[in-house]
Design a protein around this motif. Structure first.
Motif, mmCIF file in Angstrom:
data_model
loop_
_atom_site.group_PDB
_atom_site.id
_atom_site.type_symbol
_atom_site.label_atom_id
_atom_site.label_comp_id
_atom_site.label_asym_id
_atom_site.label_seq_id
_atom_site.Cartn_x
_atom_site.Cartn_y
_atom_site.Cartn_z
ATOM 1 N N ALA A 119 138.662 2.599 99.996
ATOM 2 C CA ALA A 119 138.146 3.382 101.178
ATOM 3 C C ALA A 119 138.256 4.772 101.006
ATOM 4 O O ALA A 119 137.512 5.534 101.517
ATOM 5 C CB ALA A 119 138.904 3.204 102.487
ATOM 6 N N ASP A 120 139.175 5.247 100.192
ATOM 7 C CA ASP A 120 139.666 6.587 99.808
ATOM 8 C C ASP A 120 138.436 7.025 98.667
ATOM 9 O O ASP A 120 138.705 8.312 98.300
ATOM 10 C CB ASP A 120 140.984 6.799 99.480
ATOM 11 C CG ASP A 120 141.455 5.874 98.365
ATOM 12 O OD1 ASP A 120 140.863 4.916 98.181
ATOM 13 O OD2 ASP A 120 142.364 6.215 97.852
ATOM 14 N N TRP A 121 137.851 6.199 98.139
ATOM 15 C CA TRP A 121 136.909 6.617 97.068
ATOM 16 C C TRP A 121 135.668 6.786 97.318
ATOM 17 O O TRP A 121 134.674 6.501 96.795
ATOM 18 C CB TRP A 121 136.985 5.531 95.970
ATOM 19 C CG TRP A 121 138.202 5.746 95.210
ATOM 20 C CD1 TRP A 121 139.334 6.498 95.644
ATOM 21 C CD2 TRP A 121 138.604 5.177 93.877
ATOM 22 N NE1 TRP A 121 140.426 6.448 94.306
ATOM 23 C CE2 TRP A 121 140.006 5.426 93.529
ATOM 24 C CE3 TRP A 121 137.813 4.265 93.086
ATOM 25 C CZ2 TRP A 121 140.671 4.987 92.490
ATOM 26 C CZ3 TRP A 121 138.641 3.763 91.787
ATOM 27 C CH2 TRP A 121 140.103 4.064 91.565
ATOM 28 N N GLY A 122 135.135 6.788 98.683
ATOM 29 C CA GLY A 122 133.739 6.685 99.222
ATOM 30 C C GLY A 122 133.501 6.673 100.811
ATOM 31 O O GLY A 122 132.777 7.122 101.279
ATOM 32 N N LEU A 123 134.742 6.123 101.473
ATOM 33 C CA LEU A 123 134.579 5.967 102.742
ATOM 34 C C LEU A 123 135.490 6.667 103.657
ATOM 35 O O LEU A 123 135.493 6.764 105.013
ATOM 36 C CB LEU A 123 135.051 4.523 103.254
ATOM 37 C CG LEU A 123 133.976 3.422 102.713
ATOM 38 C CD1 LEU A 123 134.629 1.936 102.778
ATOM 39 C CD2 LEU A 123 132.615 3.263 103.492
ATOM 40 N N GLY A 124 136.227 7.806 103.289
ATOM 41 C CA GLY A 124 136.956 8.743 103.868
ATOM 42 C C GLY A 124 138.126 8.206 104.512
ATOM 43 O O GLY A 124 138.823 8.745 105.534
ATOM 44 N N GLY A 125 138.630 7.071 104.134
ATOM 45 C CA GLY A 125 139.685 6.439 104.802
ATOM 46 C C GLY A 125 140.966 6.224 103.791
ATOM 47 O O GLY A 125 140.901 7.128 102.773
ATOM 48 N N GLU A 126 141.688 5.313 103.927
ATOM 49 C CA GLU A 126 143.128 5.035 102.955
ATOM 50 C C GLU A 126 142.907 3.659 102.318
ATOM 51 O O GLU A 126 142.253 2.774 103.085
ATOM 52 C CB GLU A 126 144.321 5.230 103.683
ATOM 53 C CG GLU A 126 144.629 6.641 104.347
ATOM 54 C CD GLU A 126 145.991 6.862 104.937
ATOM 55 O OE1 GLU A 126 146.665 5.765 105.138
ATOM 56 O OE2 GLU A 126 146.189 7.460 105.592
ATOM 57 N N SER A 127 143.411 3.554 101.337
ATOM 58 C CA SER A 127 143.285 2.252 100.646
ATOM 59 C C SER A 127 144.522 1.727 100.788
ATOM 60 O O SER A 127 145.781 1.823 100.641
ATOM 61 C CB SER A 127 143.145 2.515 98.835
ATOM 62 O OG SER A 127 143.623 1.382 98.391
ATOM 63 N N GLY A 128 144.565 0.399 101.346
ATOM 64 C CA GLY A 128 145.635 -0.292 101.879
ATOM 65 C C GLY A 128 146.243 -1.008 100.488
ATOM 66 O O GLY A 128 147.550 -0.879 100.403
ATOM 67 N N ILE A 129 145.379 -1.321 99.596
ATOM 68 C CA ILE A 129 145.792 -1.811 98.345
ATOM 69 C C ILE A 129 146.675 -0.981 97.562
ATOM 70 O O ILE A 129 147.850 -1.118 96.961
ATOM 71 C CB ILE A 129 144.633 -2.533 97.527
ATOM 72 C CG1 ILE A 129 144.324 -3.838 98.475
ATOM 73 C CG2 ILE A 129 145.295 -2.870 96.116
ATOM 74 C CD1 ILE A 129 145.115 -4.821 98.603
ATOM 75 N N LEU A 329 142.904 -4.721 107.216
ATOM 76 C CA LEU A 329 141.592 -5.123 106.829
ATOM 77 C C LEU A 329 140.410 -4.721 107.602
ATOM 78 O O LEU A 329 140.525 -4.909 108.883
ATOM 79 C CB LEU A 329 141.502 -6.675 106.463
ATOM 80 C CG LEU A 329 142.020 -7.251 105.179
ATOM 81 C CD1 LEU A 329 142.222 -8.452 105.503
ATOM 82 C CD2 LEU A 329 141.481 -6.723 104.054
ATOM 83 N N ARG A 330 139.170 -4.169 107.305
ATOM 84 C CA ARG A 330 138.049 -3.702 108.073
ATOM 85 C C ARG A 330 137.012 -4.823 107.939
ATOM 86 O O ARG A 330 136.536 -5.151 107.108
ATOM 87 C CB ARG A 330 137.449 -2.377 107.576
ATOM 88 C CG ARG A 330 136.306 -1.780 108.211
ATOM 89 C CD ARG A 330 135.568 -1.010 107.388
ATOM 90 N NE ARG A 330 134.440 -0.248 107.907
ATOM 91 C CZ ARG A 330 133.168 -0.929 108.064
ATOM 92 N NH1 ARG A 330 133.002 -2.307 107.605
ATOM 93 N NH2 ARG A 330 132.143 -0.533 108.812
ATOM 94 N N LEU A 331 137.016 -5.538 109.141
ATOM 95 C CA LEU A 331 136.162 -6.648 109.219
ATOM 96 C C LEU A 331 134.552 -6.093 109.456
ATOM 97 O O LEU A 331 133.703 -6.440 108.756
ATOM 98 C CB LEU A 331 136.606 -7.477 110.291
ATOM 99 C CG LEU A 331 138.053 -7.929 110.505
ATOM 100 C CD1 LEU A 331 138.027 -8.861 111.578
ATOM 101 C CD2 LEU A 331 138.268 -8.727 109.342
ATOM 102 N N HIS A 332 134.439 -5.141 110.402
ATOM 103 C CA HIS A 332 133.251 -4.424 110.405
ATOM 104 C C HIS A 332 133.340 -3.131 111.095
ATOM 105 O O HIS A 332 134.490 -2.704 111.498
ATOM 106 C CB HIS A 332 132.089 -5.114 111.333
ATOM 107 C CG HIS A 332 132.451 -5.848 112.539
ATOM 108 N ND1 HIS A 332 132.540 -5.129 113.494
ATOM 109 C CD2 HIS A 332 132.999 -7.014 112.771
ATOM 110 C CE1 HIS A 332 132.835 -5.688 114.555
ATOM 111 N NE2 HIS A 332 133.125 -7.130 114.150
ATOM 112 N N ALA A 333 132.400 -2.451 111.614
ATOM 113 C CA ALA A 333 132.591 -1.238 111.911
ATOM 114 C C ALA A 333 133.485 -1.097 113.627
ATOM 115 O O ALA A 333 134.232 -0.085 113.727
ATOM 116 C CB ALA A 333 131.214 -0.264 112.149
#
Length: 355
Positions: A119-129, A329-333
């Motif tokens: 998410a932090d490499w393209g979606l502007g969020g944070e990587s849970g992993i 986990l992001r299931l959808h928008a």
């Protein structure tokens, strides 16, 4: 598959190792195609002529399982899944095949795990992993666990954990999983530095999002290998740090997986195990669950002490533990699922698992 990493790790034939106890080294038999120093398509052989099993390398991913033919038979769709179709063509294929079919399932799982990892490499969020791996590696560092050997991210899916291991430990890492479409996505991202991820918006609607490896990770790309977590193709103590993030409740035999994880961890090395204890009979037979049943027993059905005891009996002594580490986990928008994970950082303490 980078041949320098292959040589450093020196994998063994998993069929010989786990069926007869024979440590037969793997050899590169055929090089059909190479890309940027990687064996992209080819064949590996067991060096034991009584076995001489063939293990294909597909899109840079070696299939090092006891029965590669069975893996290909059950995962033919994953092995051939395409991520290079233009968005409009993928949309047409998705609508035509419909929900719940192979194409839809692969897109959904790649979206689910790709966003959790990158998410932090393209979606502007944070990587849970990344945050789960950071927790474990920070605790190992605080406990002065050495990291002077290659690393293993077991059940690593599309691979963010492998990047974190390589970057933080300064060692090459292998991401090991059985899902070929996820491994192929991760290997493509590692080789090219960029990959297109179909991110689910809602229903069958997906948006292509470019995932780019940041400069700080460009030289720490992991390897992606298809292996069975309960039958690892590695010698005892092959890795300095091993991780199993959200793995043990997704395998058929979690106690066996923990034994294997311990076996390949070097003496004095470290292991990070994180799980939400989301036990399901579809993934793990009821009798193999680590807790989550028999609430009349001494632990009242709690899985946490069972996991801790299983790790300790395998020779992995916890040096840190967290009972409620969040993982989203992001299931959808319009939907997110939040797990409260149980995390343990361990030191490989004795030879119990090798007996």
């Amino acid at each position: 598959m980078r041949e320098d990493v292959f040589a450093a790790v020196a994998p063994l034939c998993p069929r010989c190792l786990h069926q007869s106890g024979h440590a037969a080294p793997m050899v590169v038999a055929t090089r059909e195609e190479e890309r940027a120093g990687h064996l992209w398509h080819g064949v590996l052989h067991c060096s034991n002529r009584a076995c001489w099993m063939e293990f294909p390398v597909i899109d840079g991913v070696p299939l090092l399982v006891p029965d590669p033919a069975e893996l290909l038979k059950t995962q033919a769709t994953n092995a051939l899944y395409r991520t290079d179709l233009p968005p409009v063509v993928s949309s047409i294929v998705g609508d035509a095949t419909g929900p719940g079919e192979n194409f839809d399932t692969q897109r959904y799982h790649l979206s689910l795990y790709g966003t959790a990892h990158f998410a932090d490499w393209g979606l502007g969020g944070e990587s849970g992993i990344a945050s789960l791996m950071e927790w474990g590696l920070d605790r190992l560092k605080a406990a002065s666990v050495p990291t002077g050997a290659p690393c293993l991210d077991l059940g690593g899916s599309v691979g963010r954990g492998g990047w974190e291991l390589s970057a933080r430990c300064g060692q090459p890492s292998i991401v090991a999983d059985l899902n070929l479409s996820m491994l192929r996505f991760g290997q493509s991202l590692a080789l090219e530095g960029e990959a297109s991820l179909a991110v689910r918006r809602v229903g069958l609607v997906y948006d292509d999002v470019p995932i780019r490896v940041p400069d700080g990770f460009a030289d720490t790309a992991p390897e992606f290998w298809a292996v069975d977590a309960a039958a690892l193709p590695f010698a005892m103590g092959a890795f300095g740090v091993c991780a199993g993030i959200n793995l043990v409740d997704c395998t058929a035999a979690p106690a066996n997986v923990i034994t294997e994880l311990s076996r390949v961890t070097a003496m004095g090395g470290g292991a990070v195990v994180v799980t939400p204890h989301d036990w399901s009979p579809q993934a793990t037979g009821f009798g193999q669950w680590l807790g989550g049943h028999s609430q009349r027993g001494p632990w009242a059905g709690a899985p946490e002490p069972v996991l801790r005891a299983t790790l300790e009996s395998a020779g992995l002594a916890p040096v840190a533990e967290e009972m409620d580490l969040p993982w989203v986990l992001r299931l959808h928008a319009r939907a997110r699922m939040t797990y409260s994970t149980h995390a343990l950082a361990c030191r490989r303490a004795d030879t119990a698992a090798a007996a």
